[in-house]
Design an enzyme around this catalytic site. Structure first.
Site, PDB file in Angstrom:
ATOM      1  N   HIS A 175       0.849  -1.190   0.000  1.00 48.25           N
ATOM      2  CA  HIS A 175       0.000   0.000   0.000  1.00 48.25           C
ATOM      3  C   HIS A 175       0.882   1.236   0.000  1.00 48.25           C
ATOM      4  O   HIS A 175       1.879   1.310   0.727  1.00 48.25           O
ATOM      5  CB  HIS A 175      -0.908   0.050   1.232  1.00 48.25           C
ATOM      6  CG  HIS A 175      -1.738   1.306   1.283  1.00 48.25           C
ATOM      7  ND1 HIS A 175      -2.880   1.473   0.527  1.00 48.25           N
ATOM      8  CD2 HIS A 175      -1.551   2.477   1.947  1.00 48.25           C
ATOM      9  CE1 HIS A 175      -3.377   2.671   0.750  1.00 48.25           C
ATOM     10  NE2 HIS A 175      -2.588   3.307   1.589  1.00 48.25           N
ATOM     11  N   ASP A 214     -15.325   1.522   6.046  1.00 49.30           N
ATOM     12  CA  ASP A 214     -14.301   2.526   5.735  1.00 49.30           C
ATOM     13  C   ASP A 214     -14.785   3.474   4.655  1.00 49.30           C
ATOM     14  O   ASP A 214     -14.568   4.689   4.734  1.00 49.30           O
ATOM     15  CB  ASP A 214     -13.005   1.849   5.294  1.00 49.30           C
ATOM     16  CG  ASP A 214     -11.987   2.860   4.813  1.00 49.30           C
ATOM     17  OD1 ASP A 214     -11.556   3.696   5.635  1.00 49.30           O
ATOM     18  OD2 ASP A 214     -11.659   2.854   3.618  1.00 49.30           O
ATOM     19  N   ARG A 234     -15.667  11.771   6.815  1.00 51.62           N
ATOM     20  CA  ARG A 234     -14.494  12.518   7.297  1.00 51.62           C
ATOM     21  C   ARG A 234     -14.067  13.582   6.293  1.00 51.62           C
ATOM     22  O   ARG A 234     -13.617  14.670   6.664  1.00 51.62           O
ATOM     23  CB  ARG A 234     -13.341  11.564   7.585  1.00 51.62           C
ATOM     24  CG  ARG A 234     -13.561  10.671   8.811  1.00 51.62           C
ATOM     25  CD  ARG A 234     -12.545   9.536   8.867  1.00 51.62           C
ATOM     26  NE  ARG A 234     -11.191  10.040   8.781  1.00 51.62           N
ATOM     27  CZ  ARG A 234     -10.194   9.412   8.140  1.00 51.62           C
ATOM     28  NH1 ARG A 234     -10.420   8.277   7.511  1.00 51.62           N
ATOM     29  NH2 ARG A 234      -8.981   9.930   8.126  1.00 51.62           N
ATOM     30  N   SER A 290      -8.210   3.298   8.421  1.00 51.66           N
ATOM     31  CA  SER A 290      -8.748   3.296   7.064  1.00 51.66           C
ATOM     32  C   SER A 290      -7.877   2.451   6.146  1.00 51.66           C
ATOM     33  O   SER A 290      -8.375   1.580   5.411  1.00 51.66           O
ATOM     34  CB  SER A 290      -8.833   4.733   6.543  1.00 51.66           C
ATOM     35  OG  SER A 290      -9.242   4.765   5.193  1.00 51.66           O
ATOM     36  N   LYS A 321      -8.670  -2.085   4.980  1.00 58.11           N
ATOM     37  CA  LYS A 321      -8.752  -2.607   3.614  1.00 58.11           C
ATOM     38  C   LYS A 321      -7.673  -3.649   3.358  1.00 58.11           C
ATOM     39  O   LYS A 321      -7.910  -4.658   2.687  1.00 58.11           O
ATOM     40  CB  LYS A 321      -8.644  -1.463   2.604  1.00 58.11           C
ATOM     41  CG  LYS A 321      -9.815  -0.478   2.659  1.00 58.11           C
ATOM     42  CD  LYS A 321      -9.799   0.478   1.506  1.00 58.11           C
ATOM     43  CE  LYS A 321      -8.717   1.531   1.629  1.00 58.11           C
ATOM     44  NZ  LYS A 321      -9.015   2.562   2.626  1.00 58.11           N
TER      45      LYS A 321
END
Length: 435
Positions: free
Chosen positions: A82, A161, A168, A183, A187
């Site tokens: 990520h 999320d 948000r 968050s 995932k």
């Protein structure tokens, strides 16, 4: 339980229990908690923070709000990566084939670009025919048959999320490390990978402005992964200037192809070797970093990584000729050089300004429904530390029209700063180990 009580408890600085957070996320996902109450709770978290146990409990509750993938029937170990997002970040396009070529299956769900940072899905979709919207059966089949699949984020993965992030985004509660970490990691945990490497970026072209903020976020996410039973490590990488020389979807695909064929920018290749080495070490496929890097370097030099990329592209419907001959990829009709306004050394580049300029050219989006033009972007000729002369090209603007070029020129010129004395380029990265 009552939502008002949980809001007040967090407002007053107390930690919520796992049971309370499970209840909160389950009821919010079921739309039993209204947005105005969830907004109040999120603001309390921004102001009061969360401890490590709370953050992990929140992450797990969000991950379990939808499908939890288990890929162990397809491969004993799968890996994922990520990135927190940055200008010119095409690492997945090189890293995925690299690690898959040495026998580590990568099953990756990626996002679309939003704001000034491009998305991996958008880049891949600039390849004619490439499909990122895959069914779960297709996704699993490609993990088994190819060992590499990059698909659009599934709507049933961590739906809490998706709901919370949208809230948000419009309530000034994005800037919270516990909420950001939850968050990202919800995932990643839901996607099922055993080993996860995090590319946490900092600087003018990244979400985290400073290295200290990036390190805190990285450490938080690594800790969450460990507590959830996954192997996780992180690399802090600089976005003081774009990664590589290309910014824009088709342009970045071309640059990734060049890297896979042994002719890519050194910073992109070095970052991917570092990220890949972390994955090999966590998966116990290498005993030390030197041997891990040697394996990856061999996969790059031998053409094995390039072959794996080609296999992935064709398996997901992409046109092989377009990657074998990158000139066939979408190309902007107008390409204009931006001349240096003065002589000197490039001392700084405002990465966010470059990203926003690409958006203005049509290469990014400000809301999720907006269409993008894969042809447009920027190709840099001068980076931090380079000496330039008056009138020498700083970059080339790839645009749909001359009027689009003229609209972004002032912003691009303002993004560059110059010095009369030599400037040292910024350090590229630092590893945050997982142990």
């Amino acid at each position: 339980m009552h939502m008002v009580e949980l809001i007040a408890k967090k407002r007053d600085g107390y930690a919520l229990t796992s049971a309370e957070l499970d209840w909160l996320i389950a009821n919010y996902t079921a739309q039993a908690i209204p947005d105005y109450q969830m907004s109040a709770w999120a603001m309390a978290v921004v102001l009061r923070g969360m401890d490590a146990h709370e953050t992990t409990a929140l992450t797990l509750a969000m991950a379990r709000s939808g499908t939890m993938l288990d890929l162990h029937d397809l491969a004993p170990v799968t890996v994922d990566k990520h990135s927190t997002g940055g200008i010119g970040d095409k690492t997945t396009l090189l890293l995925g084939p690299l690690v898959a070529a040495v026998g580590l299956p990568m099953a990756k769900m990626s996002g679309r670009g939003l704001g000034f940072s491009g998305g991996t899905v958008d880049k891949l979709e600039s390849i004619p025919g490439f499909r990122t919207a895959l069914s779960s059966d297709e996704f699993r089949r490609l993990v088994r048959e190819v060992g590499l699949v990059i698909a659009a984020q599934s709507s049933d993965l961590a739906p809490a999320d998706k709901q919370l992030y949208a809230l948000r985004d419009v309530t000034a509660t994005v800037a919270s490390i516990p909420l950001i970490a939850a968050s990202v990691m919800s995932k990643k945990l839901a996607a099922g990978a055993d080993c996860i490497v995090l590319d946490v970026k900092y600087g003018s072209g990244a979400f985290m402005a400073t290295k200290a903020e990036a390190r805190q976020l990285a450490q938080t996410m690594v800790k969450i992964g460990h507590q959830a039973g996954r192997r996780v490590s992180a690399v802090l990488s600089s976005m003081q200037q774009p990664l590589g020389y290309a910014v824009g979807n088709a342009l970045e695909v071309r640059e990734a192809i060049a890297a896979l064929r042994g002719n890519g920018p050194s910073d992109l290749v070095e970052l991917c070797l570092s990220l890949g080495s972390q994955l090999l070490l966590m998966a116990e496929r290498a005993s030390d970093e030197a041997s891990a890097r040697a394996m990856l370097h061999e996969a790059l030099q031998s053409g094995a990584a390039w072959a794996k990329f080609c296999h992935m592209v064709t398996s997901q419907g992409g046109d092989l000729a377009s990657i074998e001959q990158p000139d066939l990829l979408p190309s902007a009709p107008v390409q204009i050089a931006l001349p240096a306004p003065r002589a000197g050394y490039v001392s700084a580049i405002a990465g966010a300004s470059l990203g926003l300029a690409v958006n203005a050219l049509g290469g990014g989006r400000s809301h999720k429904e907006e269409r993008i033009d894969p042809r447009v972007g920027l190709s840099l000729q001068a980076r931090i530390g380079d000496q330039v002369y008056l009138g020498q090209p700083l970059l080339t603007i790839h645009a749909a029209s001359m009027s689009a070029v003229e609209a972004v020129v002032p912003q691009l010129l303002a993004a560059y700063q110059f010095s009369d004395t030599p400037v040292k380029p910024p350090a590229l990265m630092e590893v945050v180990p997982g142990d």
